[in-house]
Design a protein around this motif. Structure first.
Motif, short mmCIF file in Angstrom:
data_model
loop_
_atom_site.label_atom_id
_atom_site.label_comp_id
_atom_site.label_asym_id
_atom_site.label_seq_id
_atom_site.Cartn_x
_atom_site.Cartn_y
_atom_site.Cartn_z
N ARG A 58 0.83 -1.21 0.00
CA ARG A 58 0.00 0.00 0.00
C ARG A 58 0.86 1.26 0.00
O ARG A 58 0.52 2.24 -0.66
CB ARG A 58 -0.93 -0.02 1.21
CG ARG A 58 -2.07 -1.02 1.07
CD ARG A 58 -2.88 -1.20 2.34
NE ARG A 58 -4.02 -2.07 2.11
CZ ARG A 58 -4.83 -2.52 3.06
NH1 ARG A 58 -4.60 -2.19 4.33
NH2 ARG A 58 -5.85 -3.29 2.75
N MET A 59 1.94 1.22 0.73
CA MET A 59 2.83 2.38 0.74
C MET A 59 3.47 2.58 -0.63
O MET A 59 3.58 3.72 -1.12
CB MET A 59 3.91 2.20 1.81
CG MET A 59 3.37 2.27 3.24
SD MET A 59 4.65 1.96 4.49
CE MET A 59 5.70 3.39 4.24
N LYS A 60 3.90 1.47 -1.26
CA LYS A 60 4.50 1.58 -2.60
C LYS A 60 3.46 2.07 -3.61
O LYS A 60 3.77 2.91 -4.47
CB LYS A 60 5.04 0.22 -3.04
CG LYS A 60 6.34 -0.18 -2.36
CD LYS A 60 6.87 -1.49 -2.92
CE LYS A 60 8.22 -1.85 -2.31
NZ LYS A 60 8.74 -3.14 -2.84
N ARG A 61 2.23 1.54 -3.51
CA ARG A 61 1.18 1.96 -4.43
C ARG A 61 0.87 3.44 -4.25
O ARG A 61 0.72 4.19 -5.23
CB ARG A 61 -0.08 1.14 -4.21
CG ARG A 61 -1.15 1.39 -5.29
CD ARG A 61 -2.45 0.68 -4.97
NE ARG A 61 -2.23 -0.72 -4.66
CZ ARG A 61 -2.57 -1.29 -3.51
NH1 ARG A 61 -3.11 -0.56 -2.55
NH2 ARG A 61 -2.37 -2.57 -3.32
N GLY A 62 0.80 3.87 -3.00
CA GLY A 62 0.55 5.28 -2.73
C GLY A 62 1.66 6.17 -3.26
O GLY A 62 1.40 7.22 -3.85
N GLN A 63 2.92 5.73 -3.06
CA GLN A 63 4.05 6.52 -3.55
C GLN A 63 4.08 6.55 -5.08
O GLN A 63 4.40 7.58 -5.69
CB GLN A 63 5.36 5.93 -3.01
CG GLN A 63 6.59 6.76 -3.35
CD GLN A 63 6.52 8.16 -2.77
OE1 GLN A 63 6.15 8.35 -1.62
NE2 GLN A 63 6.85 9.15 -3.59
N THR A 64 3.73 5.41 -5.69
CA THR A 64 3.68 5.36 -7.17
C THR A 64 2.63 6.31 -7.71
O THR A 64 2.87 7.03 -8.69
CB THR A 64 3.39 3.92 -7.63
OG1 THR A 64 4.40 3.04 -7.15
CG2 THR A 64 3.34 3.85 -9.15
N GLU A 65 1.45 6.33 -7.09
CA GLU A 65 0.40 7.25 -7.52
C GLU A 65 0.84 8.69 -7.37
O GLU A 65 0.56 9.53 -8.23
CB GLU A 65 -0.88 6.98 -6.72
CG GLU A 65 -1.55 5.66 -7.06
CD GLU A 65 -2.80 5.44 -6.23
OE1 GLU A 65 -3.09 6.28 -5.35
OE2 GLU A 65 -3.50 4.44 -6.48
#
Length: 283
Positions: free
Chosen positions: A170-177
């Motif tokens: 979730r942290m990676k997805r949030g950072q990617t977004e």
């Protein structure tokens, strides 16, 4: 009042405005996604906290049980029951907070089964303690008891690993977004800036052409004024002479002319006056 705007500048302005509206929409959507990602990350962090609390409760219960077997102090049982009650509450919260994860729910069910078995064994150990402390101590260090403790630790470790993996995703997805939005935002801002520069150049060029047209019009007006002065001077002078000499002719020789001659003189005088009025109207 009718406003005249260069169509290219108008389309550029409309495009820039559309991009700004699009940026506003994506900013709003990105903000919502960020808030949702933060909520999910916080939720996962809470799950990890309750997993750790459950593990701590298990360790405390085993430590209190061992202390009771060693000392026989019944006051320890009160602390044991308090920790057991807290463990039950933490388990309920953990069950509720992982309701959206089937894999975690399966682990929770396994933990429930092992936990009930372990609590049952602890209760049996306390009953045996009254008859034989040695037997109670043997149960405490038995393979079965250690196996149950190992199963609890294994289940909680599995839940912790899965939650950590989910939190990292979730942290990676949030950072990617966020990274994608920053790139998208930067590109659109640069594009908007370029469009506005082009619009500014078009407006400036239109303004320059208008100034040039006004200068040409001013020169044309000056030429027209010179022309009207020339018309006024070159046409009025002979016209005044025609009318003046005709009026003198009528005054001096009107009596000697017949009726037809006087009529013709009147026509010349009248038409000269009419022509003078036409020149005034033209000017």
């Amino acid at each position: 009042m009718k406003v005249h705007i260069d169509k290219r500048a108008l389309w550029g302005f409309v495009t820039a405005l559309s991009i700004l509206i699009l940026l506003g929409y994506f900013s709003h959507r990105n903000n919502k996604n960020f808030q949702e990602s933060r909520r999910l990350s916080f939720h996962t962090t809470e799950v990890l906290n309750y997993i750790e609390q459950t593990r701590t409760n298990s360790v405390k219960l085993e430590a209190l049980l061992a202390k009771y077997v060693l000392t026989g102090d019944t006051a320890i049982l009160r602390s044991y029951n308090e920790v057991l009650k807290k463990a039950t509450g933490d388990y309920s919260m953990l069950l509720e907070m992982t309701s959206d994860s089937p894999s975690q729910q399966a682990k929770i069910n396994s933990l429930k089964w092992v936990g009930r078995k372990k609590v049952g064994m602890n209760k049996k150990l306390m009953e045996v303690f009254g008859a034989s402390r040695a037997q109670a101590g043997a149960m405490l260090v038995s393979v079965e008891n250690k196996s149950l403790l190992g199963q609890v630790e294994s289940i909680l470790s599995g839940m912790r690993d899965e939650s950590n993996r989910l939190l990292l995703q979730r942290m990676k997805r949030g950072q990617t977004e966020i990274d994608y939005f920053q790139v998208f935002f930067s590109v659109l801002m640069v594009l908007t800036f370029l469009i506005l520069v082009v619009v500014l150049l078009l407006v400036n060029n239109s303004f320059r052409l208008r100034l040039m047209a006004e200068k040409k019009m001013k020169v044309a007006n000056q030429e027209l004024e010179a022309f009207t002065y020339s018309v006024s001077h070159d046409l009025r002078a002979p016209l005044r002479s025609i009318r003046g000499f005709t009026e003198v002719l009528k005054e001096e020789y009107g009596a000697t002319l017949d009726k037809e001659g006087n009529r013709l003189l009147d026509i010349v005088i009248r038409n000269a006056g009419r022509m003078g009025q036409l020149i005034d109207d033209l000017l």
